[in-house]
Write an enzyme that holds these catalytic residues in place. Structure first.
Site, PDB file in Angstrom:
ATOM      1  CG  HIS A 257      -2.241   1.048   1.529  1.00  0.00           C
ATOM      2  ND1 HIS A 257      -2.137   1.965   1.094  1.00  0.00           N
ATOM      3  CD2 HIS A 257      -3.772   0.069   0.669  1.00  0.00           C
ATOM      4  CE1 HIS A 257      -3.253   3.130   0.576  1.00  0.00           C
ATOM      5  NE2 HIS A 257      -4.182   2.005   0.825  1.00  0.00           N
ATOM      6  CD1 TRP A 261      -0.672   7.524   5.207  1.00  0.00           C
ATOM      7  CD2 TRP A 261      -1.082   6.510   2.969  1.00  0.00           C
ATOM      8  NE1 TRP A 261      -1.016   8.921   3.746  1.00  0.00           N
ATOM      9  CE2 TRP A 261      -1.576   8.216   2.953  1.00  0.00           C
ATOM     10  CE3 TRP A 261      -1.844   5.843   1.945  1.00  0.00           C
ATOM     11  CZ2 TRP A 261      -2.032   8.437   2.129  1.00  0.00           C
ATOM     12  CZ3 TRP A 261      -2.352   6.674   1.056  1.00  0.00           C
ATOM     13  CH2 TRP A 261      -2.028   7.814   1.026  1.00  0.00           C
ATOM     14  CE1 TYR A 287      -1.505   7.024  -3.199  1.00  0.00           C
ATOM     15  CE2 TYR A 287      -0.226   5.233  -2.413  1.00  0.00           C
ATOM     16  CZ  TYR A 287      -1.427   6.003  -2.782  1.00  0.00           C
ATOM     17  OH  TYR A 287      -2.489   5.222  -2.779  1.00  0.00           O
ATOM     18  CG  HIS A 323       1.449   5.425  -5.699  1.00  0.00           C
ATOM     19  ND1 HIS A 323       1.007   4.129  -6.726  1.00  0.00           N
ATOM     20  CD2 HIS A 323       0.774   5.534  -5.796  1.00  0.00           C
ATOM     21  CE1 HIS A 323      -0.718   3.297  -6.735  1.00  0.00           C
ATOM     22  NE2 HIS A 323      -0.833   4.286  -5.644  1.00  0.00           N
ATOM     23  CD  GLU A 361      -3.797   3.797 -11.133  1.00  0.00           C
ATOM     24  OE1 GLU A 361      -4.713   4.226 -11.039  1.00  0.00           O
ATOM     25  OE2 GLU A 361      -3.855   2.403 -10.584  1.00  0.00           O
ATOM     26  CE1 TYR A 423      -6.769  -1.102  -8.549  1.00  0.00           C
ATOM     27  CE2 TYR A 423      -7.498  -2.592  -7.044  1.00  0.00           C
ATOM     28  CZ  TYR A 423      -6.650  -1.255  -8.285  1.00  0.00           C
ATOM     29  OH  TYR A 423      -5.703  -1.082  -6.622  1.00  0.00           O
ATOM     30  CD  GLU A 449      -2.535   0.033  -8.017  1.00  0.00           C
ATOM     31  OE1 GLU A 449      -1.308   0.800  -8.263  1.00  0.00           O
ATOM     32  OE2 GLU A 449      -3.374   0.012  -7.742  1.00  0.00           O
ATOM     33  CB  ALA A 455     -11.704   2.049  -9.784  1.00  0.00           C
ATOM     34  CE  LYS A 488      -7.221   3.133   4.099  1.00  0.00           C
ATOM     35  NZ  LYS A 488      -7.014   4.406   2.917  1.00  0.00           N
ATOM     36  CD  GLU A 490      -7.803  -0.194   1.301  1.00  0.00           C
ATOM     37  OE1 GLU A 490      -8.854   1.767   0.841  1.00  0.00           O
ATOM     38  OE2 GLU A 490      -6.451   0.003   1.129  1.00  0.00           O
TER      39      GLU A 490
HETATM   40  C1  IDC Z   1      -5.820   3.371  -3.168  1.00  0.00           C
HETATM   41  C2  IDC Z   1      -6.232   2.451  -1.763  1.00  0.00           C
HETATM   42  C3  IDC Z   1      -6.532   4.052  -0.194  1.00  0.00           C
HETATM   43  C4  IDC Z   1      -6.576   5.038  -0.319  1.00  0.00           C
HETATM   44  C5  IDC Z   1      -6.284   6.018  -1.456  1.00  0.00           C
HETATM   45  C6  IDC Z   1      -5.457   6.910  -1.508  1.00  0.00           C
HETATM   46  O1  IDC Z   1      -6.218   1.176  -1.676  1.00  0.00           O
HETATM   47  O2  IDC Z   1      -6.503   3.234   0.507  1.00  0.00           O
HETATM   48  O3  IDC Z   1      -6.697   6.011  -0.108  1.00  0.00           O
HETATM   49  O4  IDC Z   1      -5.646   5.089  -2.524  1.00  0.00           O
HETATM   50  O5  IDC Z   1      -4.405   7.227  -1.821  1.00  0.00           O
HETATM   51  C7  IDC Z   1      -5.128   3.217  -7.657  1.00  0.00           C
HETATM   52  C8  IDC Z   1      -4.274   3.455  -7.634  1.00  0.00           C
HETATM   53  C9  IDC Z   1      -3.955   3.157  -5.783  1.00  0.00           C
HETATM   54  C10 IDC Z   1      -5.361   3.057  -5.081  1.00  0.00           C
HETATM   55  C11 IDC Z   1      -6.244   1.968  -5.735  1.00  0.00           C
HETATM   56  C12 IDC Z   1      -7.452   1.679  -5.200  1.00  0.00           C
HETATM   57  O6  IDC Z   1      -2.804   2.795  -7.966  1.00  0.00           O
HETATM   58  O7  IDC Z   1      -2.860   4.298  -5.289  1.00  0.00           O
HETATM   59  O8  IDC Z   1      -5.040   3.508  -3.720  1.00  0.00           O
HETATM   60  N1  IDC Z   1      -5.992   2.219  -6.717  1.00  0.00           N
HETATM   61  O9  IDC Z   1      -8.650   3.451  -4.568  1.00  0.00           O
HETATM   62  N2  IDC Z   1      -5.277   2.796  -9.120  1.00  0.00           N
HETATM   63  C13 IDC Z   1      -6.914   2.088  -9.310  1.00  0.00           C
HETATM   64  C14 IDC Z   1      -6.986   1.761  -7.734  1.00  0.00           C
END
Ligand code: IDC
Length: 511
Positions: A257, A261, A287, A323, A361, A423, A449, A455, A488, A490
Site C-alpha cells: 500500500h 502510510w 506515493y 506512485h 497512473e 480492478y 497493479e 477501483a 487497512k 478496505e
Molecule cells: C487507494 C488505496 C486507498 C487510498 C487511496 C488514495 O487503496 O486506501 O485511500 O488509494 O490514496 C489505484 C491506485 C491506488 C489506489 C487503488 C484503489 O494506484 O493508489 O489505492 N487504485 O483505489 N488505481 C486504481 C485503483
C-alpha cells in the site's frame, strides 16, 4: 605446509581453522606489539591462515586481491586448497566459489583476480562463503544498522543486507568514524581479522552456500518462475519479459500500500510471507503526492531503500513505483522524479533485482503524446545512465488503461514495458481486449497493479471476475502485482488480523 604455485609461494595456508588453538604474539619486523591487529596476526601465523614473508615481514598494510581473499575463504569453508593446472593459479577456486553462489557472474571476472578486493565484496564473500548465520536480531534491527553504519547510504543496495550480516556477527565494526567505506581496499591485516572473526562466529565447519535452485518450467506457455538467483537479470525479448537465459519468465507478487502510510508491511517478514507462498516480485508503491515523497523526501526515501533492501535480501524482484495519483500529470513533479531516479538507479546500479516504474497512473487531462511520452523520454535516460539494462515500466493515461496509445506510439528504447491496471469489480472484457490489441502490436505489458475489489480499493471482493482476469493473464504469460499488502479496512487489503483476508487468501493461492 603446502605451496600452491610459485606466484603464491609466500601466501600459504596449511590448516583449517578447526584446529585453532595457539595464539601468540607475532614476531614480524613490521608488526608493532601495540598494533590493533598484533594478536590477530599472531593467530593468522599460528593457524596458517595468512603466513608472513621469508624476509620476516607480514606486510599488514598491503592490499589483498580477489584471488587471495577467495582462496582463504575456500580453504576455511572446505578445509581444502584447489590448485589450477592452467590459467590463473586461483582459477579453480574462483570457479568453485562462483558455482557455490558466493558471487554472481557480473561481479568478478578473470581480469579482476589480481586486483584489490573492495570491502563490500569481501563482506559478501565472507557472509556467503562462511555461511554467517542470519539471526533474529539481524532481521529485526535493520534500522539500527542503518543508523549506526554512518555511510550506509553509500553501500550499493545489492550488498547492504550482507554488510549488515557481517556487522551483526561481529565480523565488521566500522572505522573510527563509524564508516564502512564500501569501495575501499582491504589490507592483509584487516582481511585476516575479518576472516578470523567470521570463523569464530560461523557454524563450526561452515558449509559453503548451496547452489541456486534449478528453474522449473510452468504453464503451457513455458514461462518460468523463481527468484533472482534462479533467473538473473531480466530482459524484454520479442515483447515478452524473459530471464537472463532468454526464457520467458513470469513475476507474481504483491504491491505494498502507500509506503509512507504502511511501511511496516514492507519488512522482511512480510515480504517473506509472500515469497513463502510463491511470489517472486514485490512492488513498493511510493506515493508522490498525498503526503508522500514530495512533502517528505528524506523520510520516504529511507523507507524506500529499506524496503528495496528487504526484498533483495529475500531474493525477490522489486519494483520501485513512483506512485503518481492525485498529481495526475507525471510532468507535475518531473524535476523531483529526475533527481529521485538518478539517486536510486545509482544506488541499485547493476542490481538485477530492481525494476523501475516511473509513473503509476497518469490521469486527468493528460495525453500519451504530449505529457507521458515526453516524461518517459526525460526519465529513462537518467536511469539508463546508471543502470543501462534494467527494466523500466511506463504507465499510460486514464489510470494506466490507455495502453493502446503506447502500443501505437511506442518508446524507442529496449527493456521497456507498459503497465496496465485493472480492478476486478470495475474493469472487464473491454480492457482484456485492449491488452490483446497492445500485445498484437508487440507492446510488452506488465500488470503492476490490480485489485480484487472495485477501483476505489473497496467493495466486493469479486473473486470470480478476478479468476477470469488471472486466467487471461496466465494464458498470455503476463506478470502481475496485487494491491495491496496491508491490513487497512478496505476489501482489496490482503491482510486481516493475524492472517490473510478473503482477497489475500485468493491472491496468495494464485502466486
Ligand atoms: C487507494 C488505496 C486507498 C487510498 C487511496 C488514495 O487503496 O486506501 O485511500 O488509494 O490514496 C489505484 C491506485 C491506488 C489506489 C487503488 C484503489 O494506484 O493508489 O489505492 N487504485 O483505489 N488505481 C486504481 C485503483
Amino acid at each position: 605446509m603446502k605451496k600452491f604455485t610459485k606466484k603464491f609461494a609466500q601466501f600459504i595456508i596449511f590448516a583449517t581453522l578447526l584446529c585453532l588453538c595457539a595464539t601468540g604474539r607475532a614476531a614480524f619486523s613490521d608488526v608493532p606489539d601495540d598494533a590493533w591487529y598484533a594478536s590477530d596476526v599472531g593467530r593468522m601465523r599460528d593457524t596458517g591462515l595468512i603466513a608472513g614473508y621469508d624476509d620476516g615481514t607480514f606486510r599488514p598494510d598491503a592490499t589483498i586481491t580477489y584471488a587471495e581473499f577467495v582462496t582463504i575463504i575456500k580453504r576455511c569453508a572446505t578445509g581444502e586448497a584447489q590448485n589450477s593446472e592452467n590459467g590463473h593459479w586461483a582459477g579453480a577456486v574462483m570457479e568453485y566459489a562462483y558455482n557455490s553462489g558466493w558471487y554472481d557472474y557480473d561481479e568478478i571476472n578473470a581480469d579482476m583476480y589480481d586486483k584489490p578486493i573492495p570491502r563490500y565484496m569481501a563482506a559478501k564473500l565472507i557472509a556467503l562463503g562462511l555461511a554467517l548465520p542470519e539471526n533474529e536480531h539481524e532481521k529485526n534491527a535493520y534500522w539500527e544498522y542503518m543508523n549506526s553504519i554512518k555511510d550506509f547510504n553509500s553501500i550499493n543496495g545489492r550488498y547492504a543486507y550482507l554488510v549488515v550480516r557481517c556487522y551483526n556477527n561481529g565480523v565488521l565494526n566500522g572505522d573510527e568514524n563509524g564508516n564502512f567505506n564500501p569501495e575501499s581496499d582491504l589490507t592483509r591485516a584487516e582481511a585476516g581479522a575479518m576472516i578470523l572473526r567470521a570463523m569464530d562466529m560461523s557454524h563450526t565447519g561452515a558449509q559453503p552456500a548451496t547452489a541456486p535452485p534449478a528453474q522449473s518450467p510452468q504453464s503451457d506457455l513455458n514461462t518460468v518462475k523463481g527468484g533472482v538467483s534462479a533467473n538473473g537479470r531480466l530482459q524484454v525479448l520479442g515483447g515478452r519479459l524473459c530471464n537472463e537465459a532468454g526464457n520467458p519468465v513470469v513475476l507474481h507478487g504483491m504491491s505494498s500500500h502507500g509506503l509512507h502510510w504502511f511501511p511496516q508491511f514492507t519488512s522482511r517478514e512480510y515480504i517473506r510471507m509472500t515469497s513463502g507462498s510463491g511470489a517472486n516480485v514485490f512492488r513498493i508503491a511510493m506515493y508522490t503526492a498525498e503526503g508522500g515523497y514530495i512533502s517528505q523526501p528524506d523520510n520516504v526515501k529511507t523507507l524506500l531503500t529499506t524496503a528495496v533492501d528487504n526484498a533483495i535480501a529475500e531474493d525477490m524482484y522489486v519494483i520501485i513505483d513512483w506512485h503518481i495519483l492525485s498529481d495526475g500529470n507525471p510532468m507535475t513533479y518531473v524535476n523531483q522524479s529526475k533527481e529521485f531516479f538518478n539517486e536510486v538507479s545509482a544506488r541499485y546500479a547493476n542490481t538485477p533485482n530492481v525494476l523501475y516504474e516511473i509513473c503509476n497512473e497518469p490521469n486527468g487531462g493528460v495525453s500519451w503524446a504530449n505529457d507521458i511520452k515526453p516524461y518517459a523520454e526525460t526519465i529513462i535516460p537518467v536511469i539508463r545512465a546508471n543502470s543501462p539494462d534494467s527494466i523500466i515500466l511506463v504507465g499510460s493515461g486514464t489510470w494506466s488503461q490507455d495502453i493502446n496509445e503506447p502500443a501505437d506510439n511506442p518508446l524507442a528504447y529496449g527493456n521497456i514495458m507498459y503497465t496496465c491496471h485493472f480492478y476486478a469489480g470495475t474493469h472487464g472484457q473491454w480492457l482484456r481486449d485492449r491488452i490483446d490489441y497492445a500485445l498484437g502490436k508487440g507492446a510488452p505489458i506488465f500488470v503492476t497493479e490490480w485489485g480484487t475489489s472495485a477501483a476505489d480499493g473497496n467493495g466486493g471482493v469479486y473473486l470470480e471476475e478476478s479468476a477470469r482476469w488471472l486466467d487471461f493473464l496466465d494464458s498470455r504469460g503476463i506478470s502481475w502485482c496485487n494491491w495491496s499488502l496491508c491490513d487497512k479496512a478496505e476489501s482489496s487489503a490482503a491482510l486481516s488480523g493475524d492472517g490473510l483476508s478473503q482477497s489475500g487468501s485468493f491472491v496468495f493461492s494464485r502466486f
